[in-house]
Each structure stands twice: as structure tokens, then as C-alpha cells.
Write a protein that holds these residues in place. Structure first.
Motif, short mmCIF file in Angstrom:
data_model
loop_
_atom_site.label_atom_id
_atom_site.label_comp_id
_atom_site.label_asym_id
_atom_site.label_seq_id
_atom_site.Cartn_x
_atom_site.Cartn_y
_atom_site.Cartn_z
N GLN A 147 0.83 -1.20 0.00
CA GLN A 147 0.00 0.00 0.00
C GLN A 147 0.87 1.26 0.00
O GLN A 147 0.57 2.24 -0.71
CB GLN A 147 -0.92 0.00 1.22
CG GLN A 147 -1.92 -1.16 1.25
CD GLN A 147 -2.83 -1.16 0.04
OE1 GLN A 147 -3.32 -0.12 -0.39
NE2 GLN A 147 -3.06 -2.33 -0.52
N ASP A 148 1.93 1.24 0.79
CA ASP A 148 2.84 2.40 0.82
C ASP A 148 3.53 2.60 -0.52
O ASP A 148 3.71 3.73 -0.98
CB ASP A 148 3.89 2.21 1.92
CG ASP A 148 3.32 2.43 3.31
OD1 ASP A 148 2.23 3.02 3.42
OD2 ASP A 148 3.97 2.01 4.30
N LEU A 149 3.93 1.49 -1.16
CA LEU A 149 4.61 1.59 -2.45
C LEU A 149 3.70 2.18 -3.52
O LEU A 149 4.14 2.97 -4.36
CB LEU A 149 5.09 0.21 -2.90
CG LEU A 149 6.30 -0.37 -2.15
CD1 LEU A 149 6.44 -1.86 -2.46
CD2 LEU A 149 7.57 0.37 -2.53
N CYS A 150 2.44 1.82 -3.48
CA CYS A 150 1.50 2.24 -4.53
C CYS A 150 0.89 3.61 -4.27
O CYS A 150 0.49 4.29 -5.22
CB CYS A 150 0.39 1.20 -4.68
SG CYS A 150 0.96 -0.41 -5.29
N HIS A 151 0.80 4.00 -3.02
CA HIS A 151 0.00 5.18 -2.70
C HIS A 151 0.76 6.28 -1.97
O HIS A 151 0.14 7.28 -1.55
CB HIS A 151 -1.23 4.77 -1.88
CG HIS A 151 -2.07 3.73 -2.55
ND1 HIS A 151 -2.72 3.96 -3.74
CD2 HIS A 151 -2.36 2.45 -2.20
CE1 HIS A 151 -3.38 2.87 -4.10
NE2 HIS A 151 -3.18 1.94 -3.19
#
Length: 215
Positions: free
Chosen positions: A168-172
Motif C-alpha cells: 500500500q505504501d509503495l503504490c499510494h
């Protein structure tokens, strides 16, 4: 289950639903258990839903195996919730052994506590021993009941949970890879990448690049 998209190969698929989530959907779950009988013993309605389950699970495998794309996690979540709905609606059996119910409720409480502890502390450098201590159980006993009931080890569950949060951190977010690793309980980029490759089949940088690419 057999992957309908590749009849020549049998694939094992494990879906882990947090027990707290199942209780939210069906508060009486402590008094029931899932039961999928052999196909010839299913009712007509159950047989129909069983075929639909196969379709959903095959879709999950296909999405999971495909390269990362926008909304991939959303699609996986939607299909997983549909699987849970079918299981709760058509494949529940009331527990009939009071002694077993009591034991199962105790084990359920231990597992719920362990899962809640992981959710609350995954960003910290915790170990299976820390989790067992929080449950006031021996590490060996907790590891045994966790594996028996969850189908995976505590260590692997924790690593996969961290991988999902890191995804989630990588994408958002625009956080650096080092910051993402530290924010999700990994010791560094190397351990983060190992977890991402194991769970998603791609490195952190590959996931970030593909998530920012047009669908």
C-alpha cells in the motif's frame, strides 16, 4: 481446488480471513464451522455455489499470478469477500460437541489475540516469542495451534502482513524504499524486497513502477 484455467496442474490456494473480520460479518461464528462435503453429498444449491466458488478462486489465482496493475489489490479483495460470503451463507455447520466448542472457543480467543497483536505491532521488531508472551502461552503451543488453524506459520503470516502494508505504501505514497521498510517492520530494503518477491513476485521498485504506469 483445481485451477479451471489450467486443468493439467493442481494449485494450492490459501485465503486467510482475520477472525475479527469473520465475526464482524457473522457474530455467531463461534458456534459454527465451515464444512464443504464431497460434491456428491452437496444439495443442489450448494453444488451450484461450489461451482461458483471454483470460478472465484480461479479468478483470484489468475489475478494474483498476473503482473501488478492498478486496482489489482482491490480486485483481489472484492473476490475474496465474495468467497467469504458464499462460505458463510451456504457452507456453515453448527457445532454439536459442547466440549469441543469450549476448547475451540479458547483456541479462537488465543488466535484472535495473536492476530490483533500482529496488527497493532507489525511495525515493531516483534518475534513469535513476543506474540506468544502477549497471549501468555508457550511459543511452541501458539505456533502449533496457529499453523493448525491458519494454515501457515506465525513468522510467514507476519511477513505477509507486513508485505501487504508495504505494498500500500509503495503504490499510494512517495516514501523512500528505506522509509517504507522501516515503517512496516522490515530491517531494511533487502528484507523488504525478499518479502515482496515472495508474496507478489516483484521487487519493491518493480511494484512502484508498475503501480504508477497507466493501466
Amino acid at each position: 481446488m483445481r485451477n479451471l484455467n489450467n486443468a493439467k496442474n493442481d494449485l494450492a490456494l490459501t485465503l486467510l480471513f482475520p477472525y475479527s473480520l469473520v465475526l464482524q460479518m457473522f457474530p455467531e461464528m463461534d458456534h459454527y464451522q465451515f464444512e464443504v462435503q464431497p460434491f456428491e453429498k452437496l444439495s443442489l444449491v450448494q453444488a451450484e455455489q461450489y461451482h461458483y466458488l471454483q470460478t472465484l478462486l480461479s479468478k483470484i489465482i489468475a489475478i494474483k499470478s498476473a503482473p501488478a496493475k492498478a486496482f489489482k489489490n482491490l480486485d483481489l479483495t472484492i473476490f475474496s469477500y465474495q468467497v467469504l460470503k458464499i462460505l458463510l451463507k451456504y457452507f456453515l455447520k453448527q457445532r454439536d460437541n459442547k466440549g469441543q466448542i469450549s476448547r475451540n472457543l479458547i483456541i479462537t480467543g488465543h488466535l484472535r489475540h495473536a492476530l490483533d497483536y500482529i496488527q497493532d505491532h507489525y511495525q515493531e521488531p516483534i518475534t513469535p516469542q513476543n506474540i506468544a508472551d502477549s497471549c501468555h502461552l508457550s511459543r511452541q503451543y501458539l505456533q502449533r495451534i496457529f499453523h493448525q488453524n491458519m494454515g501457515t506459520t506465525i513468522g510467514k503470516y507476519l511477513k505477509n502482513f507486513r508485505a501487504q502494508k508495504a505494498y500500500q505504501d509503495l503504490c499510494h505514497t512517495a516514501m523512500t524504499l528505506t522509509a517504507i521498510a522501516m515503517n512496516n517492520g522490515f530491517s531494511g530494503i533487502r528484507s523488504l524486497n525478499r518479502a515482496m518477491v515472495d508474496y507478489y513476485g516483484q521487487t519493491s521498485m518493480q511494484i512502484r513502477k508498475s503501480s504508477s504506469a497507466p493501466d
